[in-house]
Design a protein around this motif. Sequence first.
Motif, PDB file in Angstrom:
ATOM      1  N   GLU A  56     -14.527  -7.381 -24.606  1.00  0.00           N
ATOM      2  CA  GLU A  56     -15.531  -6.039 -25.156  1.00  0.00           C
ATOM      3  C   GLU A  56     -16.324  -7.375 -25.961  1.00  0.00           C
ATOM      4  O   GLU A  56     -17.647  -6.758 -26.300  1.00  0.00           O
ATOM      5  N   PHE A  57     -15.412  -7.701 -27.398  1.00  0.00           N
ATOM      6  CA  PHE A  57     -15.915  -8.616 -28.470  1.00  0.00           C
ATOM      7  C   PHE A  57     -17.349  -9.728 -27.559  1.00  0.00           C
ATOM      8  O   PHE A  57     -18.188 -10.202 -28.054  1.00  0.00           O
ATOM      9  N   ILE A  58     -16.317 -10.384 -26.850  1.00  0.00           N
ATOM     10  CA  ILE A  58     -17.484 -11.483 -26.044  1.00  0.00           C
ATOM     11  C   ILE A  58     -18.744 -10.797 -25.604  1.00  0.00           C
ATOM     12  O   ILE A  58     -19.107 -11.211 -25.515  1.00  0.00           O
ATOM     13  N   GLY A  59     -18.346  -9.297 -24.317  1.00  0.00           N
ATOM     14  CA  GLY A  59     -19.640  -8.455 -24.021  1.00  0.00           C
ATOM     15  C   GLY A  59     -20.825  -8.577 -25.036  1.00  0.00           C
ATOM     16  O   GLY A  59     -22.015  -8.482 -24.969  1.00  0.00           O
ATOM     17  N   SER A  63     -24.242  -8.945 -25.380  1.00  0.00           N
ATOM     18  CA  SER A  63     -25.593  -8.092 -24.921  1.00  0.00           C
ATOM     19  C   SER A  63     -26.409  -8.448 -25.934  1.00  0.00           C
ATOM     20  O   SER A  63     -27.998  -8.200 -26.420  1.00  0.00           O
ATOM     21  N   MET A  64     -26.441  -8.994 -26.952  1.00  0.00           N
ATOM     22  CA  MET A  64     -26.533  -9.506 -28.238  1.00  0.00           C
ATOM     23  C   MET A  64     -27.615 -11.304 -27.683  1.00  0.00           C
ATOM     24  O   MET A  64     -28.520 -11.428 -29.261  1.00  0.00           O
ATOM     25  N   GLY A  65     -27.418 -11.676 -26.731  1.00  0.00           N
ATOM     26  CA  GLY A  65     -27.976 -12.913 -26.073  1.00  0.00           C
ATOM     27  C   GLY A  65     -27.045 -14.420 -27.142  1.00  0.00           C
ATOM     28  O   GLY A  65     -27.597 -15.611 -26.530  1.00  0.00           O
ATOM     29  N   GLY A  66     -25.939 -14.278 -26.948  1.00  0.00           N
ATOM     30  CA  GLY A  66     -25.074 -14.524 -27.896  1.00  0.00           C
ATOM     31  C   GLY A  66     -23.864 -15.356 -26.051  1.00  0.00           C
ATOM     32  O   GLY A  66     -24.701 -14.942 -25.085  1.00  0.00           O
ATOM     33  N   ARG A  67     -24.220 -16.906 -26.107  1.00  0.00           N
ATOM     34  CA  ARG A  67     -22.865 -16.726 -25.332  1.00  0.00           C
ATOM     35  C   ARG A  67     -21.459 -17.290 -25.740  1.00  0.00           C
ATOM     36  O   ARG A  67     -21.687 -18.575 -26.849  1.00  0.00           O
ATOM     37  N   VAL A  68     -19.992 -18.147 -24.923  1.00  0.00           N
ATOM     38  CA  VAL A  68     -19.336 -19.087 -25.426  1.00  0.00           C
ATOM     39  C   VAL A  68     -19.919 -20.215 -24.905  1.00  0.00           C
ATOM     40  O   VAL A  68     -20.374 -20.047 -23.875  1.00  0.00           O
ATOM     41  N   THR A  69     -19.478 -20.921 -25.774  1.00  0.00           N
ATOM     42  CA  THR A  69     -20.190 -22.742 -26.127  1.00  0.00           C
ATOM     43  C   THR A  69     -18.768 -23.263 -25.039  1.00  0.00           C
ATOM     44  O   THR A  69     -18.839 -24.379 -24.389  1.00  0.00           O
ATOM     45  N   GLU A  70     -17.805 -22.264 -26.135  1.00  0.00           N
ATOM     46  CA  GLU A  70     -16.157 -23.821 -25.850  1.00  0.00           C
ATOM     47  C   GLU A  70     -15.094 -22.689 -26.180  1.00  0.00           C
ATOM     48  O   GLU A  70     -14.867 -22.256 -26.711  1.00  0.00           O
ATOM     49  N   GLU A  71     -14.034 -22.735 -25.282  1.00  0.00           N
ATOM     50  CA  GLU A  71     -12.632 -22.229 -25.369  1.00  0.00           C
ATOM     51  C   GLU A  71     -12.054 -23.469 -26.795  1.00  0.00           C
ATOM     52  O   GLU A  71     -12.161 -24.340 -25.932  1.00  0.00           O
ATOM     53  N   LEU A  80     -25.230 -17.688 -31.004  1.00  0.00           N
ATOM     54  CA  LEU A  80     -25.600 -16.437 -30.654  1.00  0.00           C
ATOM     55  C   LEU A  80     -27.152 -16.405 -32.093  1.00  0.00           C
ATOM     56  O   LEU A  80     -27.121 -16.977 -33.123  1.00  0.00           O
ATOM     57  N   ARG A  81     -27.928 -16.438 -31.370  1.00  0.00           N
ATOM     58  CA  ARG A  81     -29.367 -16.650 -32.089  1.00  0.00           C
ATOM     59  C   ARG A  81     -29.721 -18.417 -32.789  1.00  0.00           C
ATOM     60  O   ARG A  81     -30.346 -18.073 -34.044  1.00  0.00           O
ATOM     61  N   GLY A  82     -28.896 -19.210 -32.467  1.00  0.00           N
ATOM     62  CA  GLY A  82     -29.052 -20.615 -32.810  1.00  0.00           C
ATOM     63  C   GLY A  82     -28.202 -20.546 -33.679  1.00  0.00           C
ATOM     64  O   GLY A  82     -28.210 -21.519 -34.371  1.00  0.00           O
ATOM     65  N   ASP A  86     -17.154 -19.205 -34.943  1.00  0.00           N
ATOM     66  CA  ASP A  86     -16.078 -20.195 -34.485  1.00  0.00           C
ATOM     67  C   ASP A  86     -15.215 -18.728 -35.055  1.00  0.00           C
ATOM     68  O   ASP A  86     -15.076 -17.662 -35.548  1.00  0.00           O
ATOM     69  N   CYS A  87     -14.792 -18.147 -33.584  1.00  0.00           N
ATOM     70  CA  CYS A  87     -14.266 -16.971 -32.718  1.00  0.00           C
ATOM     71  C   CYS A  87     -12.060 -17.025 -33.190  1.00  0.00           C
ATOM     72  O   CYS A  87     -12.326 -18.052 -32.370  1.00  0.00           O
TER      73      CYS A  87
END
Length: 174
Positions: A56-59, A63-71, A80-82, A86-87
């Motif tokens: 849900e957090f990744i979703g 939805s805000m324009g972000g993407r996961v880049t690395e596990e 997200l927006r440049g 770090d999650c």
Amino acid sequence: MNKFHLKLISELVAATEQLDMPIWIGGGWAIDARLGRVTRPHDDIDITFPAERKDEFIGLLESMGGRVTEETDYGFLAQLRGILLDCEPAHWVGNAYEVEDTPQGSCPMAFEGQIEGMLIRCNSWEAILWDYFYFADELPQAQWPAKHIHSYALVCSVLGVEHVQRLRATFDSK
């Protein structure tokens, strides 16, 4: 750069509150929020989220324009927006969320930080310090960037030498 970070933190806090999903800011921004002032420029935003709500957090990020880049071995990195996010997950332990392998109380539910009038949930001082202990085990402190030396000194000054020494002894014994 800090103004973009603050705007994004504000938007993330508002969006997760709408979902009744607590998040905690960690690292340098948590230090700043706990002190109530920006102490230095920041390269990223450290975020702790409920582990059971990872998808849900990744979703939300997507939805805000972000993407996961690395596990990573502790969570994931996202853009997200440049801005680098770090999650790290926090796990529900029956009565609270906790970051794995940190002192109890790592994710207080109270909004204990504030920057420019914005209330923020932050990782505890002890959890912030714990990250520096891990960092010190990876890279000798003499090789740390100035920003980390500065932030580590701020945390130590808040917690006091004796408390830091007790926490380091606990960290070393694990």
